[in-house]
Design a protein around this motif. Structure first.
Motif, PDB file in Angstrom:
ATOM      1  N   LEU A 174     -19.606 -57.996 -13.207  1.00  0.00           N
ATOM      2  CA  LEU A 174     -18.380 -57.429 -13.779  1.00  0.00           C
ATOM      3  C   LEU A 174     -18.613 -56.963 -15.215  1.00  0.00           C
ATOM      4  CD1 LEU A 174     -15.300 -56.935 -13.550  1.00  0.00           C
ATOM      5  CD2 LEU A 174     -14.983 -59.273 -14.392  1.00  0.00           C
ATOM      6  N   THR A 175     -19.369 -57.732 -15.978  1.00  0.00           N
ATOM      7  CA  THR A 175     -19.655 -57.372 -17.366  1.00  0.00           C
ATOM      8  C   THR A 175     -20.391 -56.044 -17.455  1.00  0.00           C
ATOM      9  OG1 THR A 175     -19.828 -59.720 -17.948  1.00  0.00           O
ATOM     10  CG2 THR A 175     -20.756 -58.144 -19.500  1.00  0.00           C
ATOM     11  N   VAL A 176     -21.411 -55.879 -16.634  1.00  0.00           N
ATOM     12  CA  VAL A 176     -22.200 -54.639 -16.655  1.00  0.00           C
ATOM     13  C   VAL A 176     -21.330 -53.446 -16.279  1.00  0.00           C
ATOM     14  CG1 VAL A 176     -24.145 -53.420 -15.625  1.00  0.00           C
ATOM     15  CG2 VAL A 176     -24.356 -55.841 -16.192  1.00  0.00           C
ATOM     16  N   ASN A 177     -20.584 -53.562 -15.199  1.00  0.00           N
ATOM     17  CA  ASN A 177     -19.741 -52.449 -14.745  1.00  0.00           C
ATOM     18  C   ASN A 177     -18.679 -52.090 -15.781  1.00  0.00           C
ATOM     19  OD1 ASN A 177     -21.159 -52.334 -12.337  1.00  0.00           O
ATOM     20  ND2 ASN A 177     -19.685 -53.576 -11.201  1.00  0.00           N
ATOM     21  N   SER A 178     -18.063 -53.105 -16.377  1.00  0.00           N
ATOM     22  CA  SER A 178     -17.008 -52.859 -17.363  1.00  0.00           C
ATOM     23  C   SER A 178     -17.577 -52.245 -18.636  1.00  0.00           C
ATOM     24  CB  SER A 178     -16.280 -54.163 -17.691  1.00  0.00           C
ATOM     25  OG  SER A 178     -15.719 -54.739 -16.532  1.00  0.00           O
ATOM     26  N   ALA A 179     -18.765 -52.686 -19.040  1.00  0.00           N
ATOM     27  CA  ALA A 179     -19.399 -52.128 -20.231  1.00  0.00           C
ATOM     28  C   ALA A 179     -19.757 -50.657 -20.027  1.00  0.00           C
ATOM     29  CB  ALA A 179     -20.645 -52.930 -20.589  1.00  0.00           C
ATOM     30  N   LEU A 180     -20.227 -50.332 -18.837  1.00  0.00           N
ATOM     31  CA  LEU A 180     -20.569 -48.937 -18.539  1.00  0.00           C
ATOM     32  C   LEU A 180     -19.326 -48.040 -18.560  1.00  0.00           C
ATOM     33  CD1 LEU A 180     -23.173 -49.436 -15.653  1.00  0.00           C
ATOM     34  CD2 LEU A 180     -23.633 -48.762 -18.027  1.00  0.00           C
ATOM     35  N   LEU A 181     -18.195 -48.599 -18.120  1.00  0.00           N
ATOM     36  CA  LEU A 181     -16.952 -47.835 -18.126  1.00  0.00           C
ATOM     37  C   LEU A 181     -16.277 -47.816 -19.491  1.00  0.00           C
ATOM     38  CD1 LEU A 181     -15.265 -48.962 -14.770  1.00  0.00           C
ATOM     39  CD2 LEU A 181     -16.132 -46.690 -15.315  1.00  0.00           C
ATOM     40  N   GLY A 182     -16.626 -48.801 -20.334  1.00  0.00           N
ATOM     41  CA  GLY A 182     -15.941 -48.938 -21.612  1.00  0.00           C
ATOM     42  C   GLY A 182     -14.601 -49.645 -21.472  1.00  0.00           C
ATOM     43  N   ASP A 183     -14.471 -50.485 -20.436  1.00  0.00           N
ATOM     44  CA  ASP A 183     -13.232 -51.236 -20.221  1.00  0.00           C
ATOM     45  C   ASP A 183     -13.277 -52.495 -21.083  1.00  0.00           C
ATOM     46  OD1 ASP A 183     -10.842 -52.128 -19.231  1.00  0.00           O
ATOM     47  OD2 ASP A 183     -11.347 -51.751 -17.126  1.00  0.00           O
ATOM     48  N   ILE A 184     -12.896 -52.333 -22.337  1.00  0.00           N
ATOM     49  CA  ILE A 184     -13.105 -53.362 -23.349  1.00  0.00           C
ATOM     50  C   ILE A 184     -12.369 -54.673 -23.066  1.00  0.00           C
ATOM     51  CG2 ILE A 184     -13.024 -53.870 -25.811  1.00  0.00           C
ATOM     52  CD1 ILE A 184     -15.008 -51.703 -24.981  1.00  0.00           C
ATOM     53  N   PRO A 185     -11.109 -54.660 -22.604  1.00  0.00           N
ATOM     54  CA  PRO A 185     -10.445 -55.950 -22.335  1.00  0.00           C
ATOM     55  C   PRO A 185     -11.215 -56.813 -21.336  1.00  0.00           C
ATOM     56  CG  PRO A 185      -8.837 -54.192 -22.382  1.00  0.00           C
ATOM     57  CD  PRO A 185     -10.175 -53.530 -22.427  1.00  0.00           C
ATOM     58  N   ILE A 186     -11.773 -56.201 -20.295  1.00  0.00           N
ATOM     59  CA  ILE A 186     -12.546 -56.977 -19.325  1.00  0.00           C
ATOM     60  C   ILE A 186     -13.842 -57.467 -19.952  1.00  0.00           C
ATOM     61  CG2 ILE A 186     -13.770 -56.890 -17.119  1.00  0.00           C
ATOM     62  CD1 ILE A 186     -11.732 -54.977 -16.076  1.00  0.00           C
ATOM     63  N   VAL A 187     -14.483 -56.629 -20.768  1.00  0.00           N
ATOM     64  CA  VAL A 187     -15.708 -57.044 -21.452  1.00  0.00           C
ATOM     65  C   VAL A 187     -15.442 -58.260 -22.330  1.00  0.00           C
ATOM     66  CG1 VAL A 187     -17.451 -56.380 -23.150  1.00  0.00           C
ATOM     67  CG2 VAL A 187     -16.760 -54.751 -21.401  1.00  0.00           C
ATOM     68  N   MET A 188     -14.326 -58.241 -23.057  1.00  0.00           N
ATOM     69  CA  MET A 188     -14.003 -59.377 -23.925  1.00  0.00           C
ATOM     70  C   MET A 188     -13.679 -60.629 -23.104  1.00  0.00           C
ATOM     71  SD  MET A 188     -14.484 -59.108 -27.068  1.00  0.00           S
ATOM     72  CE  MET A 188     -13.753 -60.716 -27.367  1.00  0.00           C
TER      73      MET A 188
END
Length: 313
Positions: free
Chosen positions: A268-282
């Motif tokens: 999930l971290t990798v996918n969210s980082a690639l998308l720039g979905d910052i709330p999920i990354v945090m």
């Protein structure tokens, strides 16, 4: 002991807050860039500014962090920039997968590293040399290479285990265990080497002390000396290195979950980082920080229970 626990607990909380703020500041430092990533390169400056204001990204980072932290304490990690789904709900479905992988890998690392370290220190000679070489190879080879070898030999080659995918234990406990075997081995391979070498060094040091020679002169069995007296005195450094190995395990999980298509926090971290979905990354960063801090706190408390001198620090 109570004072030591309070000090360690306070320092762990402060460390978690510091790491969380540093991570938050890094990803939220440029609200305009985040808004443009969400809207796309064709968005106008006015649209970007409006989107940043709508999401509160135009506010000072400290104010944003305090709001996010207060909401996090209430279990609210925000919503995805892209899907609009609640981040806490997304994390709830991913955390059990990663915790199972990390928990089993940590248990195997502790048991194998202790046994290999004791065997190398006690046996010496060619046994020690072989185990040191194996530990060095396990440390040097990247875990994704180990994962590929395991897939080719035990999944594709023999069909013993599934190559990819995850089965919930609520659906099939045997399928769940089977889906975790190869990922656990791949994650564990990188952490056993350093931990076993630390146990080996600690056990060798204790074996040379005077009280061990006294126990031998009294005719005590070698196995009793090693496991009842030597290992207890040597366990402290090993426990500390095991606590540090959680960082290795967490970094390995990110890669291994991608290789085996496990729906965990790392993937999930990798996918969210690639998308720039910052709330999920945090949300993923917060999970990693909490796990690392808790494991190291438990390691400190276990070390203090074994060694009274540690409690005075």
């Amino acid at each position: 002991m109570l004072g030591f626990i309070i000090r360690r607990l306070a320092s762990s909380i402060l460390l978690a807050l510091a790491v969380a703020f540093a991570s938050f500041a890094l990803v939220f430092s440029n609200g305009q860039a985040i808004a443009r990533t969400i809207l796309g390169v064709d968005a106008t400056d006015e649209q970007v500014a409006a989107r940043a204001a709508e999401l509160g990204l135009d506010r000072p980072v400290v104010a944003q962090f305090l709001d996010w932290l207060g909401a996090a304490f209430r279990g609210d990690l925000g919503t995805s920039f892209y899907s609009g789904d609640d981040v806490a709900n997304i994390m709830t479905t991913r955390i059990p997968v990663t915790l199972a992988l990390i928990g089993i890998a940590m248990l195997l690392t502790a048991v194998l590293s202790a046994l290999l370290g004791i065997a190398a220190a006690v046996a010496g000679g060619w046994v020690d040399k072989v185990l040191q070489v194996l530990a060095m190879v396990g440390t040097a080879v990247p875990n994704f290479i180990v994962a590929i070898i395991l897939v080719m030999s035990l999944a594709v080659g023999t069909g013993t285990f599934p190559a990819t995918g995850y089965v919930s234990p609520a659906i099939d406990i045997a399928g769940w265990a089977s889906s975790l075997v190869l990922p656990v081995i791949a994650v564990t391979a990188a952490s056993v080497g350093p931990a076993s070498q630390q146990f080996r060094a600690a056990v060798k040091d204790v074996l040379e002390r005077d009280f061990v020679r006294t126990l031998r002169s009294r005719g005590m069995r070698p196995a009793s000396i090693v496991f009842q007296h030597v290992f207890r005195n040597a366990a402290g450094p090993g426990i500390i290195i095991l606590g540090l190995q959680i960082i290795v395990l967490m970094s390995g999980v990110v890669v291994i979950e991608r290789v085996f298509a496990l729906p965990g926090v790392g993937e999930l971290t990798v996918n969210s980082a690639l998308l720039g979905d910052i709330p999920i990354v945090m949300g993923c960063v917060l999970f990693v920080v909490v796990v690392v801090v808790i494991v190291n706190l438990v390691a400190d408390l276990a070390n203090a229970a074994l060694n009274p001198k540690v409690r005075q620090r």
